[in-house]
Design a protein around this motif. Structure first.
Motif, PDB file in Angstrom:
ATOM      1  N   HIS A   1      -5.430 -53.821  30.064  1.00  0.00           N
ATOM      2  CA  HIS A   1      -6.035 -53.197  28.878  1.00  0.00           C
ATOM      3  C   HIS A   1      -5.845 -54.029  27.625  1.00  0.00           C
ATOM      4  O   HIS A   1      -6.034 -53.530  26.514  1.00  0.00           O
ATOM      5  CB  HIS A   1      -5.488 -51.775  28.690  1.00  0.00           C
ATOM      6  N   HIS A   2      -5.429 -55.281  27.790  1.00  0.00           N
ATOM      7  CA  HIS A   2      -5.319 -56.225  26.658  1.00  0.00           C
ATOM      8  C   HIS A   2      -4.442 -55.680  25.540  1.00  0.00           C
ATOM      9  O   HIS A   2      -4.782 -55.764  24.367  1.00  0.00           O
ATOM     10  CB  HIS A   2      -6.714 -56.606  26.115  1.00  0.00           C
ATOM     11  N   ILE A   3      -3.312 -55.049  25.911  1.00  0.00           N
ATOM     12  CA  ILE A   3      -2.370 -54.556  24.892  1.00  0.00           C
ATOM     13  C   ILE A   3      -1.472 -55.728  24.499  1.00  0.00           C
ATOM     14  O   ILE A   3      -0.738 -56.264  25.333  1.00  0.00           O
ATOM     15  CB  ILE A   3      -1.543 -53.378  25.448  1.00  0.00           C
ATOM     16  N   GLU A   4      -1.542 -56.118  23.226  1.00  0.00           N
ATOM     17  CA  GLU A   4      -0.839 -57.333  22.799  1.00  0.00           C
ATOM     18  C   GLU A   4       0.478 -57.030  22.101  1.00  0.00           C
ATOM     19  O   GLU A   4       1.372 -57.862  22.058  1.00  0.00           O
ATOM     20  CB  GLU A   4      -1.723 -58.128  21.819  1.00  0.00           C
ATOM     21  N   SER A   5       0.595 -55.852  21.462  1.00  0.00           N
ATOM     22  CA  SER A   5       1.746 -55.590  20.588  1.00  0.00           C
ATOM     23  C   SER A   5       2.127 -54.125  20.674  1.00  0.00           C
ATOM     24  O   SER A   5       1.403 -53.315  21.281  1.00  0.00           O
ATOM     25  CB  SER A   5       1.371 -55.923  19.139  1.00  0.00           C
ATOM     26  N   GLU A   6       3.248 -53.749  20.005  1.00  0.00           N
ATOM     27  CA  GLU A   6       3.660 -52.342  20.015  1.00  0.00           C
ATOM     28  C   GLU A   6       2.616 -51.446  19.343  1.00  0.00           C
ATOM     29  O   GLU A   6       2.315 -50.372  19.869  1.00  0.00           O
ATOM     30  CB  GLU A   6       5.045 -52.198  19.386  1.00  0.00           C
ATOM     31  N   PRO A   7       2.011 -51.825  18.178  1.00  0.00           N
ATOM     32  CA  PRO A   7       0.944 -50.979  17.607  1.00  0.00           C
ATOM     33  C   PRO A   7      -0.226 -50.792  18.581  1.00  0.00           C
ATOM     34  O   PRO A   7      -0.752 -49.677  18.702  1.00  0.00           O
ATOM     35  CB  PRO A   7       0.513 -51.744  16.355  1.00  0.00           C
ATOM     36  N   ASP A   8      -0.598 -51.858  19.296  1.00  0.00           N
ATOM     37  CA  ASP A   8      -1.653 -51.708  20.310  1.00  0.00           C
ATOM     38  C   ASP A   8      -1.257 -50.656  21.334  1.00  0.00           C
ATOM     39  O   ASP A   8      -2.070 -49.824  21.745  1.00  0.00           O
ATOM     40  CB  ASP A   8      -1.878 -53.025  21.071  1.00  0.00           C
ATOM     41  N   ALA A   9       0.006 -50.704  21.743  1.00  0.00           N
ATOM     42  CA  ALA A   9       0.486 -49.746  22.743  1.00  0.00           C
ATOM     43  C   ALA A   9       0.401 -48.335  22.183  1.00  0.00           C
ATOM     44  O   ALA A   9       0.029 -47.389  22.893  1.00  0.00           O
ATOM     45  CB  ALA A   9       1.927 -50.070  23.142  1.00  0.00           C
ATOM     46  N   GLY A  10       0.713 -48.181  20.871  1.00  0.00           N
ATOM     47  CA  GLY A  10       0.638 -46.866  20.219  1.00  0.00           C
ATOM     48  C   GLY A  10      -0.773 -46.315  20.297  1.00  0.00           C
ATOM     49  O   GLY A  10      -0.975 -45.144  20.674  1.00  0.00           O
TER      50      GLY A  10
ATOM     51  N   ARG B   1       8.213 -45.290  26.120  1.00  0.00           N
ATOM     52  CA  ARG B   1       9.596 -45.587  25.704  1.00  0.00           C
ATOM     53  C   ARG B   1       9.678 -46.905  24.952  1.00  0.00           C
ATOM     54  O   ARG B   1      10.387 -47.026  23.955  1.00  0.00           O
ATOM     55  CB  ARG B   1      10.529 -45.635  26.927  1.00  0.00           C
ATOM     56  N   THR B   2       8.967 -47.875  25.433  1.00  0.00           N
ATOM     57  CA  THR B   2       9.008 -49.185  24.784  1.00  0.00           C
ATOM     58  C   THR B   2       8.396 -49.082  23.387  1.00  0.00           C
ATOM     59  O   THR B   2       8.906 -49.653  22.422  1.00  0.00           O
ATOM     60  CB  THR B   2       8.227 -50.216  25.608  1.00  0.00           C
ATOM     61  N   TYR B   3       7.322 -48.309  23.286  1.00  0.00           N
ATOM     62  CA  TYR B   3       6.652 -48.157  21.987  1.00  0.00           C
ATOM     63  C   TYR B   3       7.542 -47.371  21.021  1.00  0.00           C
ATOM     64  O   TYR B   3       7.749 -47.775  19.880  1.00  0.00           O
ATOM     65  CB  TYR B   3       5.314 -47.441  22.182  1.00  0.00           C
ATOM     66  N   GLU B   4       8.128 -46.250  21.497  1.00  0.00           N
ATOM     67  CA  GLU B   4       8.867 -45.366  20.587  1.00  0.00           C
ATOM     68  C   GLU B   4      10.225 -45.925  20.198  1.00  0.00           C
ATOM     69  O   GLU B   4      10.635 -45.862  19.039  1.00  0.00           O
ATOM     70  CB  GLU B   4       9.040 -43.973  21.225  1.00  0.00           C
ATOM     71  N   ALA B   5      10.943 -46.475  21.177  1.00  0.00           N
ATOM     72  CA  ALA B   5      12.286 -46.986  20.856  1.00  0.00           C
ATOM     73  C   ALA B   5      12.209 -48.377  20.242  1.00  0.00           C
ATOM     74  O   ALA B   5      13.108 -48.807  19.531  1.00  0.00           O
ATOM     75  CB  ALA B   5      13.133 -47.027  22.124  1.00  0.00           C
ATOM     76  N   GLY B   6      11.107 -49.058  20.491  1.00  0.00           N
ATOM     77  CA  GLY B   6      11.030 -50.461  20.081  1.00  0.00           C
ATOM     78  C   GLY B   6      11.620 -51.303  21.196  1.00  0.00           C
ATOM     79  O   GLY B   6      12.742 -51.042  21.661  1.00  0.00           O
ATOM     80  N   GLY B   7      10.886 -52.298  21.656  1.00  0.00           N
ATOM     81  CA  GLY B   7      11.320 -53.091  22.805  1.00  0.00           C
ATOM     82  C   GLY B   7      12.695 -53.701  22.628  1.00  0.00           C
ATOM     83  O   GLY B   7      13.531 -53.663  23.524  1.00  0.00           O
TER      84      GLY B   7
END
Ligand SMILES: [Zn+2]
Ligand SMILES: [Zn+2]
Length: 572
Positions: free
Chosen positions: A37-46, A66-72
């Protein structure tokens, strides 16, 4: 690879290194999703998570959330803190990436610096996918620093941490034997890694036994035959080799490294080669070994006791058949130093007596502190008399053991003892101690010792260097002179098994007995339930000093102990 993708790859690697294969697979699926899905960054994941396409695997989505909410990075940091310490430090040294570390772990099963040392030496890293010679040598270069990062803890604390673990492993189905390894098995006074070996053909049952203990629930790594947990913030590793190769592991991991290397050289001189996984004959076949004795035996040597495996002269002495038989628990017939509630001990004398009977001792001495000692409670001259009456009553109640009424008297700054002679001569045994330095120089301390040793009523000098294992080094004395004086005056020197003392230590004990001094191995115990453990710590320490049964007063019959006390008293 996008940064977000990279974070997920690192989290997958962490799960692999911790031995959590199922978790690693979920992270891998999350990576596939991110890529698709071409997700590049945490905002993209959001944005993606606000409206995910239907039909996606909920576990995979949960990992992304979890990765998005806690921060990688937060997840990575806490994951790193939960790795076996040596692996974490190797990563933090910058020598390897987490992905490389995961590969090394997965392919070679390494979990500790000891494993990594061998893998580097045998050039096993450079042939792994994604790892080259440069990485291998970077790992090799980081190893010396890795060892210095190991926080050392006092032997007594380490023993306390593993007591229940050892017992639960021993009781687990399929376990044939259990032993600590490394500096703990060698009885070093400060211990580095705490690792145990349990030889077993049912490793999962052994793991369940450990995890069933209330205080070892925090798992750092779980593999088929390895487990790392933390107990009271200290990492403990458990290796669960099959009984067929467990002896090789025990020998290799007990070390010391210097001993193992000397043994490798000896093996080579006899046409063998000794490796971490065992002894190999000329043609490369593994010599079967169900015990360490089998390996030493194949090399023409007797079993060398772990406490003296220091890479010094033990192997040449063993070749010449000159290894001493070291003192052991079966030789101990009594305990001449312990405290009761009459001074700073926790328990009544009766409890100490009952515990000594349970340990099978023939004699014991109650030796509470003198009036001006810095202990939290002390005997007074008056209480010595009352204590004598109590001991007389207990002698009737416990006829199976000889109860000596003694004391541990301070040696005062002017060299006199802290009780008048009229009081001391009423006692069965007098121990003297230089608890207080009183600002004295080494020469002045020596004069105080000389005065006490010349005193006919003083049988034994307790914890002669007055060090504290983790915090205070011993007096800087001319110990050869002290040991000569002990031999000349017939005064016994102590190897004190209290965890904070372990004094004399192995090296000094060895010099003391070489000078002809007699030693006593005492518990200096302040509570009945620790009498056995502290005696064992004293024995370990004595064995490090090559001390034999004949050197130790409390391996002798009570008649002989009495004769030694009487001989010195007769010199008045
Ligand atoms: Zn003391
Ligand atoms: Zn004491």
């Amino acid at each position: 690879m996008s940064p977000f993708h990279h974070t997920l790859a690192q989290l997958a690697s962490l799960a692999t290194i911790r031995g959590n294969v199922a978790e690693a697979e979920i992270w891998s699926r999350a990576i596939d999703l991110v890529r698709a899905h071409h997700i590049e960054s945490e905002p993209d994941a959001g944005l993606f998570l606000q409206d995910p396409p239907p039909g996606l695997d909920p576990e995979t989505l949960e990992r992304l959330r979890r990765t998005y909410e806690a921060g990688g990075w937060v997840l990575l940091e806490s994951g790193l803190a939960d790795l076996p310490a040596d692996l974490r430090w190797l990563f933090e040294s910058g020598a390897v990436t987490l992905e490389q570390l995961a590969t090394i772990h997965r392919e070679l099963g390494v979990t500790s610096a000891a494993d990594i040392v061998d893998a580097v030496r045998e050039q096993k890293l450079r042939i792994l996918p994604g790892i080259d010679e440069a990485t291998e040598s970077a790992v090799g270069d980081s190893l010396p620093n890795l060892r210095t990062r190991i926080p050392r803890i006092p032997l007594g604390r380490a023993v306390g941490l593993v007591v229940r673990l050892l017992a639960s492993l021993r009781a687990a189905p399929g376990v044939t034997w259990v032993a600590p390894v490394g500096s703990l098995r060698r009885g070093q006074d400060m211990v580095g890694d705490i690792e145990l070996i349990a030889a077993t053909d049912q490793p999962s049952a052994a793991i369940d036994a450990v995890l069933g203990l209330p205080d070892s629930s925090h798992v750092l790594h779980r593999g088929e035959r390895r487990l790392y947990v933390t107990t009271n913030h200290v990492q403990i590793g458990v290796r669960l080799p099959h009984p067929a190769n467990a002896a090789a592991d025990l020998l290799h991991l007990t070390g010391s490294r210097a001993h193992f290397e000397a043994l490798q050289a000896h093996a080579a001189s006899r046409g063998f080669s000794l490796h971490a996984d065992g002894l190999r004959a000329n043609d490369g076949t593994l010599v079967p070994a169900s015990s360490e004795s089998d390996i030493y035996g194949a090399l023409g040597l007797p079993l060398i006791p772990p406490e003296i495996r220091e890479g010094g002269e033990e192997i040449t002495r063993a070749i010449r058949g000159e290894l001493p038989v070291l003192v052991s628990r079966d030789h101990i017939r009594g305990d001449l130093h312990m405290h009761s509630e009459w001074s700073d001990g926790r328990d009544p004398i009766a409890a100490m007596v009952a515990a000594c009977c349970a340990l099978g001792y023939e004699y014991m001495a109650i030796t509470d502190h003198s009036p001006t000692s810095a202990a939290s409670r002390n005997l007074t001259i008056d209480s010595v008399k009352k204590q004598a009456a109590e001991i007389a009553r207990l002698r009737e109640r416990y006829p199976q053991i000889v109860i000596l009424h003694g004391c541990e008297t301070d040696i005062l700054p002017d060299g006199r003892l802290d009780f008048p002679d009229e009081v001391l001569q009423q006692l069965d045994i007098v121990l003297a101690s230089l608890h207080e330095r009183a600002g004295h120089t080494p020469d002045q301390l020596m004069e105080r010792y000389a005065a006490a040793m010349k005193h006919p009523l003083v049988t034994l000098i307790t914890h002669p260097t007055n060090r504290l294992v983790a915090t205070r080094s011993g007096y800087d004395l001319d110990y050869d002179r002290l040991f000569d004086m002990a031999a000349e005056t017939g005064t016994v020197l102590e190897i004190d098994g209290a965890p904070s003392h372990l004094d004399l230590d192995g090296a000094l004990a060895r010099r003391a007995v070489a000078a002809g001094a007699t030693v006593a191995i005492d518990s200096d115990c302040h509570r009945s339930d620790m009498l056995g453990r502290q005696m064992n710590l004293g024995i370990l320490t004595a064995r490090r000093g090559w001390v034999e049964r004949r050197h130790v007063l409390n391996t002798r019959s009570f008649a002989d102990v009495q004769a030694m006390i009487a001989a010195k008293r007769a010199s008045r």
